[in-house]
Design an enzyme around this catalytic site. Structure first.
Site, PDB file in Angstrom:
ATOM      1  N   ASP A  10       0.861  -1.189   0.000  1.00  0.00           N
ATOM      2  CA  ASP A  10       0.000   0.000   0.000  1.00  0.00           C
ATOM      3  C   ASP A  10       0.897   1.239   0.000  1.00  0.00           C
ATOM      4  OD1 ASP A  10      -3.067   0.766   1.724  1.00  0.00           O
ATOM      5  OD2 ASP A  10      -1.712   2.152   0.728  1.00  0.00           O
ATOM      6  N   ASP A  66      -3.344   2.221  -5.612  1.00  0.00           N
ATOM      7  CA  ASP A  66      -2.119   2.226  -4.791  1.00  0.00           C
ATOM      8  C   ASP A  66      -1.951   0.989  -3.910  1.00  0.00           C
ATOM      9  OD1 ASP A  66      -3.800   2.686  -2.520  1.00  0.00           O
ATOM     10  OD2 ASP A  66      -2.192   3.844  -1.599  1.00  0.00           O
ATOM     11  N   GLU A  67      -2.720  -0.041  -4.205  1.00  0.00           N
ATOM     12  CA  GLU A  67      -2.763  -1.152  -3.257  1.00  0.00           C
ATOM     13  C   GLU A  67      -2.951  -2.479  -3.992  1.00  0.00           C
ATOM     14  OE1 GLU A  67      -5.861  -2.050   0.334  1.00  0.00           O
ATOM     15  OE2 GLU A  67      -6.079  -0.230  -0.790  1.00  0.00           O
TER      16      GLU A  67
HETATM   17  P1  TTP Z   1      -5.327   4.950   0.767  1.00  0.00           P
HETATM   18  O1  TTP Z   1      -4.289   3.908   0.553  1.00  0.00           O
HETATM   19  O2  TTP Z   1      -6.479   4.633   1.628  1.00  0.00           O
HETATM   20  O3  TTP Z   1      -4.666   6.257   1.384  1.00  0.00           O
HETATM   21  P2  TTP Z   1      -3.267   6.914   1.108  1.00  0.00           P
HETATM   22  O4  TTP Z   1      -2.430   6.094   0.194  1.00  0.00           O
HETATM   23  O5  TTP Z   1      -3.500   8.317   0.640  1.00  0.00           O
HETATM   24  O6  TTP Z   1      -2.636   7.008   2.543  1.00  0.00           O
HETATM   25  P3  TTP Z   1      -2.026   5.824   3.441  1.00  0.00           P
HETATM   26  O7  TTP Z   1      -2.165   4.561   2.649  1.00  0.00           O
HETATM   27  O8  TTP Z   1      -0.605   6.223   3.674  1.00  0.00           O
HETATM   28  O9  TTP Z   1      -2.837   5.827   4.671  1.00  0.00           O
HETATM   29  O10 TTP Z   1      -5.881   5.419  -0.621  1.00  0.00           O
HETATM   30  C1  TTP Z   1      -5.088   5.508  -1.778  1.00  0.00           C
HETATM   31  C2  TTP Z   1      -5.509   6.683  -2.629  1.00  0.00           C
HETATM   32  O11 TTP Z   1      -6.876   6.574  -2.978  1.00  0.00           O
HETATM   33  C3  TTP Z   1      -5.354   7.996  -1.920  1.00  0.00           C
HETATM   34  O12 TTP Z   1      -4.058   8.570  -2.092  1.00  0.00           O
HETATM   35  C4  TTP Z   1      -6.442   8.830  -2.533  1.00  0.00           C
HETATM   36  C5  TTP Z   1      -7.500   7.842  -2.979  1.00  0.00           C
HETATM   37  N1  TTP Z   1      -8.662   7.880  -2.054  1.00  0.00           N
HETATM   38  C6  TTP Z   1      -9.754   8.692  -2.383  1.00  0.00           C
HETATM   39  O13 TTP Z   1      -9.755   9.337  -3.427  1.00  0.00           O
HETATM   40  N2  TTP Z   1     -10.800   8.758  -1.488  1.00  0.00           N
HETATM   41  C7  TTP Z   1     -10.827   8.055  -0.312  1.00  0.00           C
HETATM   42  O14 TTP Z   1     -11.792   8.147   0.462  1.00  0.00           O
HETATM   43  C8  TTP Z   1      -9.693   7.211   0.011  1.00  0.00           C
HETATM   44  C9  TTP Z   1      -9.682   6.437   1.297  1.00  0.00           C
HETATM   45  C10 TTP Z   1      -8.645   7.166  -0.885  1.00  0.00           C
HETATM   46 MG    MG Z   2      -2.169   4.028   0.507  1.00  0.00          MG
END
Ligand code: TTP
Ligand code: MG
Length: 350
Positions: free
Chosen positions: A9, A104-105
């Protein structure tokens, strides 16, 4: 067989990309999201902004009230998608068993790989390093025997961390795990569990299966297993590879057939290693590719179920003789047999 699952992630993905592209944004609270005028919401924010209480899905207007110094950037989805693809291609260098969950995951099932002595920890570490080297972005990784625990693990040392749960540690790890970490335990289910006095997986383990099924229906059986760290869901890859090839561009052009033929065993060895990632898919063809020093391309293929070195040298010799020009690049590859209903994508590893 004991599985080895990696969950990767990216750290504050959209915000990290924006920071990387504009270092002036670093060290300041930064969020990516829609504008407050259009009632936009925050997609994500950097860790400085998180300290102010800003989070994903928060109304941008509220975020700006909470943190007036917040820099707000409109999302650039095509850019994020492009970077996501490059990151996913790093995963595919290791295995085809990749299940992307979002940009991103992803989950990777690396069971049975022999590189890095089959160590999931070393493989996860290398993947994180490769992502950073290629993109200057950090990723967090979780390593565990199943998807449930791997996903929790990737969150455990965030940002820029790795956490490993070995099969022997599962039993202890879940004991203190809050039930809210179980996917599907939100709102109604969470409240129902709290009302039953169940806060951790250890509490949940005290509940007989029959009670859980009575309370939660079929989800009760899942809860029973997850509370014990058991999750049998397979990693479900969303694409099927049509072919796999390796190629090399030489620093100096090769002028004779023999010179070229001497390069083939190394490429062949590399192909063999890379084929591990394709998990024994049935091969139907072998092919070679040549780029000459005038940048023209030639390929030749033959029906085959193996990657016999002799086929490659023969294909190469035939193709070379037809053109007889100095060689800049040689590639060796295979095509796989596909079920007709499968979506396809061909992957060139270089
Ligand atoms: P996440 O992996 O949930 O968040 P992140 O990568 O920004 O932060 P971290 O993993 O370090 O906690 O989500 C990945 C991407 O998806 C995030 O950069 C933006 C997008 N996203 C949205 O657009 N809306 C949302 O509600 C969420 C949770 C994520
Ligand atoms: Mg993330």
């Amino acid at each position: 067989m004991q599985r080895k699952i990696i969950h990767i992630d990216m750290d504050c993905f959209y915000a990290a990309i924006e920071e990387r592209n504009n270092p002036k944004l670093r060290d300041k609270p930064l969020a990516v999201g829609g504008s407050p005028e259009r009632r936009g919401v925050i997609c994500t924010c950097n860790y400085i902004a998180r300290k102010y209480g800003i989070h994903s899905a928060m109304a941008t207007s509220k975020a700006l009230k909470t943190c007036p110094d917040l820099t707000l950037i409109e999302p650039n989805m095509p850019l994020y998608a492009k970077i996501s693809k490059a990151i996913h291609n790093i995963f595919y260098e290791y295995t085809d068993m990749v299940e992307p969950l979002s940009l991103d995951e992803a989950f990777l099932d690396i069971t049975g790989l022999t590189i890095k002595n089959g160590s999931a920890t070393l493989i996860a570490r290398e993947i994180r390093q490769k992502i950073f080297a290629a993109q200057k972005l950090t990723a967090s990784a979780g390593v565990a025997p199943n998807k449930f625990l791997a996903k929790i693990a990737s969150d455990w040392r965030k940002p820029n961390g790795i956490f490993v749960i070995t099969p022997g540690q599962v039993e202890n790890f879940v004991l203190t795990l809050p039930v809210t970490k179980i996917f599907g335990v939100v709102k109604v289910t969470a409240e129902k569990l709290f009302n039953l006095g169940i806060k951790t997986c250890s509490d949940l383990q005290q509940m007989p299966m029959i009670t859980l099924v009575k309370e939660f229906g079929s989800f009760g059986t899942k809860l029973y297993k997850l509370a014990r760290g058991i999750d049998e869901r397979p990693v479900e890859p969303n694409r099927v590879r049509k072919s796999l090839s390796v190629e090399h561009t030489f620093a100096a052009d090769l002028f004779t057939l023999n010179e070229c033929l001497r390069k083939i065993p190394d490429l062949h060895r590399e192909l063999k290693n890379r084929l591990q990632a394709a998990k024994n898919k049935p091969i139907i063809k072998q092919f070679i590719k040549i780029k000459f020093n005038d940048f023209s391309l030639a390929t030749k293929e033959t029906l085959s179920a193996t990657i016999a070195l002799s086929n490659y040298t023969e294909l190469f010799a035939q193709c070379y003789k037809q053109h007889n020009k100095p060689v800049r690049l040689i590639g060796l590859g295979v095509r796989f047999k596909l079920k007709s209903s499968q979506p396809t994508e061909s992957l060139n590893l270089f």
